[in-house]
Enzyme design. Structure first.
Site, PDB file in Angstrom:
ATOM      1  CB  CYS A 109      -0.934   0.005   1.201  1.00 45.31           C
ATOM      2  SG  CYS A 109      -0.078  -0.041   2.801  1.00 45.31           S
TER       3      CYS A 109
ATOM      4  CG  HIS B 208      -3.806   0.652   4.708  1.00 47.62           C
ATOM      5  ND1 HIS B 208      -3.202  -0.279   3.903  1.00 47.62           N
ATOM      6  CD2 HIS B 208      -4.848   1.140   3.985  1.00 47.62           C
ATOM      7  CE1 HIS B 208      -3.853  -0.367   2.752  1.00 47.62           C
ATOM      8  NE2 HIS B 208      -4.850   0.497   2.779  1.00 47.62           N
TER       9      HIS B 208
ATOM     10  CG  ASN C  10      -8.051   1.345   1.439  1.00 51.39           C
ATOM     11  OD1 ASN C  10      -6.939   0.926   1.145  1.00 51.39           O
ATOM     12  ND2 ASN C  10      -8.847   0.704   2.282  1.00 51.39           N
TER      13      ASN C  10
END
Length: 665
Positions: free
Chosen positions: A91, A247, A271
């Protein structure tokens, strides 16, 4: 030695894209990359544990048995919504890539011009920045799949775009394997994609205007991303509020929105999972979105499960740890984001330092620089970037350490400074630092003088790039490259459009503060690329001049009066400007002569010359926001004199009256 030469391009593993592609095309073959084979070794054991290895295959997107046939490299432009994260914990890379999609010009430099429909030979190329040079990485398009599912990044829905999948593979090849993508540092990805320098903001301790920071940074072409803190486990987990621990997210926007008769700051995030969104205030489908009557609602909000969502800035700062801003120059936070600051860069490439076994500074490397003049805030940024080959995967600490020392005023620096210079009693300059896997950056506020950067290796031999950024005083700014006058929108009619943003706010009878005024003026009166917009300081000045109630806000009547003057200023600017966005200070007399609300105001040639100095840049240009401040101030000061003078010739003020007049205006 230091240089500012154009960055070179290096062929990774000496593979030349055109030569390999043309060879395959001439033989009717598809390229097979033996340097990064379609095998488990290119994935790595860490990501293959527990997988059905017997079912693992490598397929090209052109395989007709895949649900994404026929494939496209890019279809209708590259977007963050083309990205859908797979099993790798990358990520940190995908959030940086998602941010880069907001700057198509920069994205195109690393995606290159390639497709599945023209000269397809199963070979693709991408560029990444490493230690001062662009590295061109060639790959074949074989991707690991289990059944119909891609193991790593895969196309979203039915769009069939494979640029994110192939770019991820190229980055994995550059780092050694897909496993090297599994957990990394967001700043490293931002630097690798741009060659920029990262400013890190601690959201829990830095007092700053989040909304203005994000909006200005994005308008300046910066990449902006953020990260949540670690959870109770080492794995990224979905929390009750919908956020994912440990994250990275892309920051895609920030706005001030009307809600229940007041204004609220909100921020938009994306996201890389392509799903799993915030469940708190301003979430998709929330009562906040249902109840807001803000006229921009339809432009800002769309209820889709695409990984993008809004949240309040307050919730954002409570749930995220850091904000990362990447630009070609440092973004200093001392007085807000100021992307037009001028910086000079010293670059030392291909530097190699051996391990220091003796301790102390005996085997250090030294780099001398000078700060010429006083400047506000942090004015020096020292950034080390390590070549990946110099990194030890087992070693957690950064392989280098460095300090900055001031050289005494009358000490002539010729060659290396002796060990005696670095006595225990000599203190190093203190700065704000951030360390990631490949980058070590420190920001300083240093007084004029000569300084030396002293670096030593913690372990084995290290190859690195050193960049020293020095902020230049405003007078050293190159107006041709660092000052973009922003174009005016076409003139608005005097009575305005009932659909205009400002009219909507006026109709609702809302008071406006300086921050809201800044947003409205830049949206309604200016267009084009980021450049000289209405700054917060200018809007505070306008607010003080037009604020008859002296309460720090403009009511409906005061704002209507300001708007009529802005429209008139717009007409004047456009009729007198020499070319779009450029008004010369020598034409200020024409402006005054043609400004209706200045009728009857006398201004001497001496004062006009002073005003030309005060309100123009070093090239004698006057921007539209600056002109507005000048004309409104001229009107207000002339009216103040008339109101205070009993005979029209002079005025008598007490010290308190004088201070009230000049300090709040």
């Amino acid at each position: 030695m230091a240089h500012d030469a154009e960055t070179s391009v290096v062929k990774f593993k000496n593979q030349d894209f055109r030569t390999l592609r043309d060879h395959c095309l001439s033989r009717g073959q598809l390229f097979i990359d033996d340097t990064f084979p379609a095998a488990a070794s290119s994935i790595g054991e860490k990501l293959l544990r527990g997988k059905h290895l017997s079912k693992l295959e490598w397929k090209r997107p052109t395989s007709k048995d895949l649900p994404f046939y026929p494939p496209h490299f890019i279809l209708e432009g590259a977007s963050r919504f083309d990205i859908h994260q797979g099993i790798a914990g990358d990520c940190w890379f995908l959030a940086a890539l998602g941010s880069l999609t907001q700057n198509p010009q920069c994205l195109q430099k690393i995606l290159m011009d390639q497709s599945y429909s023209h000269q397809y030979a199963g070979i693709f190329q991408f560029r990444f920045w490493q230690c001062g040079q662009w590295v061109e990485v060639v790959i074949d398009d074989q991707l690991p799949v289990i059944g119909d599912n891609f193991l790593f990044v895969h196309p979203r829905g039915g769009n069939k775009e494979f640029w994110p999948c192939l770019m991820e593979k190229a980055y994995a090849k550059l780092l050694g394997s897909y496993s090297q993508l599994h957990y990394g540092y967001l700043p490293d990805a931002l630097v690798d994609l741009t060659g920029g320098v990262v400013t890190i903001i601690n959201l829990h301790s830095s007092p700053f205007d989040l909304l203005t920071t994000v909006k200005t940074a994005i308008q300046a072409g910066s990449m902006v991303a953020c990260a949540t803190e670690n959870g109770l486990t080492e794995e990224a987990k979905v929390m009750e509020n919908g956020l994912v621990s440990q994250h990275a997210y892309t920051v895609t926007g920030a706005e001030k929105i009307q809600y229940q008769g007041r204004w609220e700051d909100i921020i938009r995030l994306w996201n890389p999972w392509g799903k799993t969104e915030w469940k708190g205030r301003w979430k998709d489908g929330s009562k906040e979105w249902r109840e807001t009557h803000d006229p921009r609602k339809s432009q800002l909000y769309e209820n889709k499960e695409d990984g993008e969502f809004w949240m309040s800035c307050q919730d954002f700062q409570e749930n995220f740890s850091c904000l990362f801003i990447c630009n070609q120059i440092p973004i200093t936070m001392d007085h807000g984001v100021t992307p037009n600051e001028s910086w000079r860069q010293m670059r030392f490439t291909n530097q190699v330092i051996s391990r220091n076994r003796a301790g102390g500074h005996g085997r250090d490397m030294q780099y001398v620089f000078s700060v010429q003049e006083h400047t506000a805030g942090n004015n020096v940024v020292v950034a080390f970037t390590i070549m990946p080959q110099s990194l030890n995967t087992e070693e957690e600490r950064f392989p280098l350490q460095f300090q900055v020392f001031k050289v005494p005023q009358f000490q002539n620096v010729q060659g290396r400074l002796p060990p005696a210079f670095f006595s225990p009693f000599r203190s190093a300059a203190q700065g704000t630092k951030y360390v990631s896997k490949c980058n070590f950056t420190k920001s300083f506020h240093l007084n004029p003088g000569t300084y030396v950067v002293v670096t030593t290796a913690n372990g084995k031999e290290v190859e690195f790039l050193l960049r020293i950024f020095l902020k230049m005083p405003d007078k050293h700014r190159d107006p041709s490259s660092n000052f973009n006058l922003r174009a005016l929108k076409e003139s608005l009619p005097e009575n305005g459009s009932r659909n205009s943003i400002s009219y909507t706010y006026m109709d609702q009878g809302l008071d406006i503060d300086a921050t809201q005024l800044q947003s409205l003026l830049n949206q309604e009166f200016l267009t084009g690329p980021p450049g000289d917009t209405f700054s917060l300081d200018q809007c505070q000045s306008i607010m003080a001049l037009m604020d008859l109630k002296v309460n720090g806000r403009l009511d409906q009547e005061e704002f209507a009066r300001l708007r009529s003057r802005l429209i008139h200023c717009q007409h004047i600017f456009q009729s007198i400007q020499r070319r779009p966005g450029v008004l010369l200070s020598s034409d200020l007399w024409k402006v005054i002569e043609n400004t209706d609300f200045l009728v009857g105001i006398f201004i001497s040639s001496e004062l006009l010359s002073l005003m030309a100095l005060r309100y123009s840049d070093s090239s004698g240009r006057v921007s539209f926001p600056t002109l507005v401040c000048f004309l409104i101030r001229l009107e207000t000061m002339a009216k103040a004199f008339r109101n205070l003078s009993k005979d029209g010739k002079g005025i008598y003020l007490t010290e308190t009256e004088w201070m009230n007049l000049v300090m709040y205006s």
